[in-house]
Design an enzyme around this catalytic site. Structure first.
Site, PDB file in Angstrom:
ATOM      1  N   ARG A 102      -3.052 -12.701 -10.271  1.00 29.94           N
ATOM      2  CA  ARG A 102      -2.919 -11.124  -9.531  1.00 29.94           C
ATOM      3  C   ARG A 102      -3.085 -10.302 -10.785  1.00 29.94           C
ATOM      4  NH1 ARG A 102       1.868  -8.649  -6.066  1.00 29.94           N
ATOM      5  NH2 ARG A 102       0.457  -9.707  -4.349  1.00 29.94           N
ATOM      6  N   HIS A 129      -6.896  -7.696  -1.462  1.00 28.50           N
ATOM      7  CA  HIS A 129      -5.889  -8.766  -1.156  1.00 28.50           C
ATOM      8  C   HIS A 129      -6.096  -9.620  -0.093  1.00 28.50           C
ATOM      9  CE1 HIS A 129      -1.904 -10.138  -1.497  1.00 28.50           C
ATOM     10  NE2 HIS A 129      -1.150  -9.029  -1.210  1.00 28.50           N
ATOM     11  N   GLN A 132      -3.363 -11.791   1.856  1.00 30.12           N
ATOM     12  CA  GLN A 132      -2.361 -11.148   2.767  1.00 30.12           C
ATOM     13  C   GLN A 132      -3.162 -11.330   4.045  1.00 30.12           C
ATOM     14  OE1 GLN A 132       0.775  -9.695   2.356  1.00 30.12           O
ATOM     15  NE2 GLN A 132       0.684  -9.928   4.635  1.00 30.12           N
ATOM     16  N   ASP A 217       0.456   0.473   4.709  1.00 34.63           N
ATOM     17  CA  ASP A 217       0.741  -0.111   3.182  1.00 34.63           C
ATOM     18  C   ASP A 217       1.350   1.028   2.498  1.00 34.63           C
ATOM     19  OD1 ASP A 217       0.920  -1.685   0.921  1.00 34.63           O
ATOM     20  OD2 ASP A 217      -0.856  -1.581   0.664  1.00 34.63           O
ATOM     21  N   CYS A 257       2.078  -5.331   4.846  1.00 34.56           N
ATOM     22  CA  CYS A 257       2.134  -6.441   3.935  1.00 34.56           C
ATOM     23  C   CYS A 257       3.522  -6.552   3.042  1.00 34.56           C
ATOM     24  CB  CYS A 257       1.151  -6.466   3.092  1.00 34.56           C
ATOM     25  SG  CYS A 257       0.981  -4.912   1.747  1.00 34.56           S
ATOM     26  N   ARG A 285       2.647 -15.940   4.798  1.00 33.19           N
ATOM     27  CA  ARG A 285       2.122 -15.965   3.597  1.00 33.19           C
ATOM     28  C   ARG A 285       2.254 -17.428   3.219  1.00 33.19           C
ATOM     29  NH1 ARG A 285       1.490 -11.553   0.405  1.00 33.19           N
ATOM     30  NH2 ARG A 285       0.292 -13.137  -1.040  1.00 33.19           N
TER      31      ARG A 285
HETATM   32  N1  NVA Z   1      -1.326  -1.827  -2.118  1.00 38.83           N
HETATM   33  C1  NVA Z   1      -0.194  -2.785  -2.444  1.00 38.83           C
HETATM   34  C2  NVA Z   1      -0.116  -3.932  -1.842  1.00 38.83           C
HETATM   35  C3  NVA Z   1       1.246  -4.502  -2.581  1.00 38.83           C
HETATM   36  C4  NVA Z   1       1.409  -6.117  -1.971  1.00 38.83           C
HETATM   37  C5  NVA Z   1      -0.445  -2.726  -3.980  1.00 38.83           C
HETATM   38  O1  NVA Z   1      -1.604  -2.847  -4.533  1.00 38.83           O
HETATM   39  O2  NVA Z   1       0.482  -2.362  -4.828  1.00 38.83           O
HETATM   40  N1   CP Z   2       2.579  -8.476   0.179  1.00 41.36           N
HETATM   41  C1   CP Z   2       2.558  -8.800  -1.253  1.00 41.36           C
HETATM   42  O1   CP Z   2       1.810  -9.235  -1.706  1.00 41.36           O
HETATM   43  O2   CP Z   2       3.695  -8.896  -1.682  1.00 41.36           O
HETATM   44  P1   CP Z   2       4.388  -9.235  -3.039  1.00 41.36           P
HETATM   45  O3   CP Z   2       3.669  -8.020  -4.022  1.00 41.36           O
HETATM   46  O4   CP Z   2       5.894  -9.240  -3.193  1.00 41.36           O
HETATM   47  O5   CP Z   2       3.617 -10.497  -3.602  1.00 41.36           O
END
Ligand code: NVA
Ligand code: CP
Length: 301
Positions: A102, A129, A132, A217, A257, A285
């Site tokens: 990540r 992502h 998800q 989101d 998500c 997940r």
């Molecule tokens: N769009 C959000 C998703 C978090 C799971 C981010 O990138 O922070």
């Molecule tokens: N939805 C998701 O990816 O959550 P986290 O940021 O908690 O991993």
């Protein structure tokens, strides 16, 4: 050897087999039947951004599959001290059986994959992502059956999740109506790649009209914390609330998500409503990614 950097990295049949397998193994787990195809296997997990769901689901998933997961952060590895991702890829992949990452720039994940001799999984980048979407699609299939031909509304930011919904529309064959404030639309090339399946709308209500699934989101993603205040104003008309849900079909589902910011992108009323499947979505997940791990690391389902 396969990587999973994008929803597009699996074909339509592979996605559907993966979901079917995830549902099967989930049901067996509920009956106390374990499934350990990754005995002795190690997943290295690099987190350069925060996470609750992704970290817990991959760690629990590897454990349940008979393997082990190792958490790494830039604070306690040389990734945060400037060691090139190419070198890290070669070293980590010589010892682990898969790498989850990540991070911020998507190019960082692509470089890691190019230099890794084991499968690489995108656990979220600024652009995509995909993990998800595996969980979201599994949740839809459990609730409603195949999603081909359904109408999905994306409301809010044209961000990494929105981009992955565009890719999912292509792979699963659903229509995606997107409403974002001006200047926050998804990548134009991605929208174009979705062809007639993707439409852009000015208002949240327009996008939600006739939808079978409404998704949103956060308005400020990780890395955009300094824009948070400004974004509260920019996105104010793009909240998923009762009025927006009333434009969708009566039996429409709501997904997010998570983490959610109540009373910003979604009201508490919608998040906690009977139409909301966010907790099932979060649990999936675990199940969807276990199927992905088995597919990538064991080399098939
Ligand atoms: N769009 C959000 C998703 C978090 C799971 C981010 O990138 O922070
Ligand atoms: N939805 C998701 O990816 O959550 P986290 O940021 O908690 O991993």
């Amino acid at each position: 050897m396969r990587h999973f950097l994008s929803v597009l990295d699996l074909n339509s049949d592979e996605h559907r087999s993966l979901i079917a397998h995830a549902i099967d193994v989930k049901q067996k787990l509920g009956q106390g039947i374990s499934h350990n195809p990754l005995s002795g296997k190690l997943l290295a997990m690099i987190f350069e951004k925060s996470s609750t769901r992704t970290r817990v689901s991959f760690e629990a998933g590897m454990y349940q599959l008979g393997g082990h997961a190792m958490f790494m952060s830039p604070r306690d590895s040389h990734l945060g001290r400037g060691e090139p991702i190419e070198d890290s890829a070669r070293v980590i992949s010589s010892m682990a059986d898969g790498i989850l990452i990540r991070t911020f720039g998507h190019d960082r994940i692509e470089t890691l994959a190019q230099h890794s001799c084991v499968p690489v999984i995108n656990g979220l980048s600024d652009r995509l992502h995909p993990c998800q979407l595996l969980a979201d699609m599994q949740t839809w299939f459990e609730q409603r059956g195949d999603i081909a031909g359904a109408s999905v509304a994306w409301i809010g930011d044209g961000n990494n999740m929105c981009h992955s919904y565009i890719n999912a529309a292509i792979r699963f064959g659903f229509d995606l109506s997107i409403a974002c404030p001006s200047g926050h639309e998804p990548d134009a090339g991605l929208v174009q790649s979705g062809g007639h399946r993707i439409s852009l709308h000015e208002s949240a209500s327009d996008a939600a009209r006739g939808a079978d699934l409404v998704v949103t989101d956060v308005w400020a993603s990780m890395g955009q914390e300094q824009e948070q205040e400004q974004r509260l104003q920019t996105f104010a008309d793009y909240q998923v609330n009762r009025q927006v849900m009333q434009q969708a079909h009566n039996d429409a589902l709501f997904m997010h998500c998570l983490p959610a910011h109540r009373e910003e992108e979604v009201t508490t009323e919608v998040l906690e409503s009977a139409q909301s499947v966010v907790w099932q979505e979060a649990e999936n997940r675990l199940h969807a990614q276990k199927a992905l791990l088995e597919f990538l690391i064991a080399g098939g389902l």
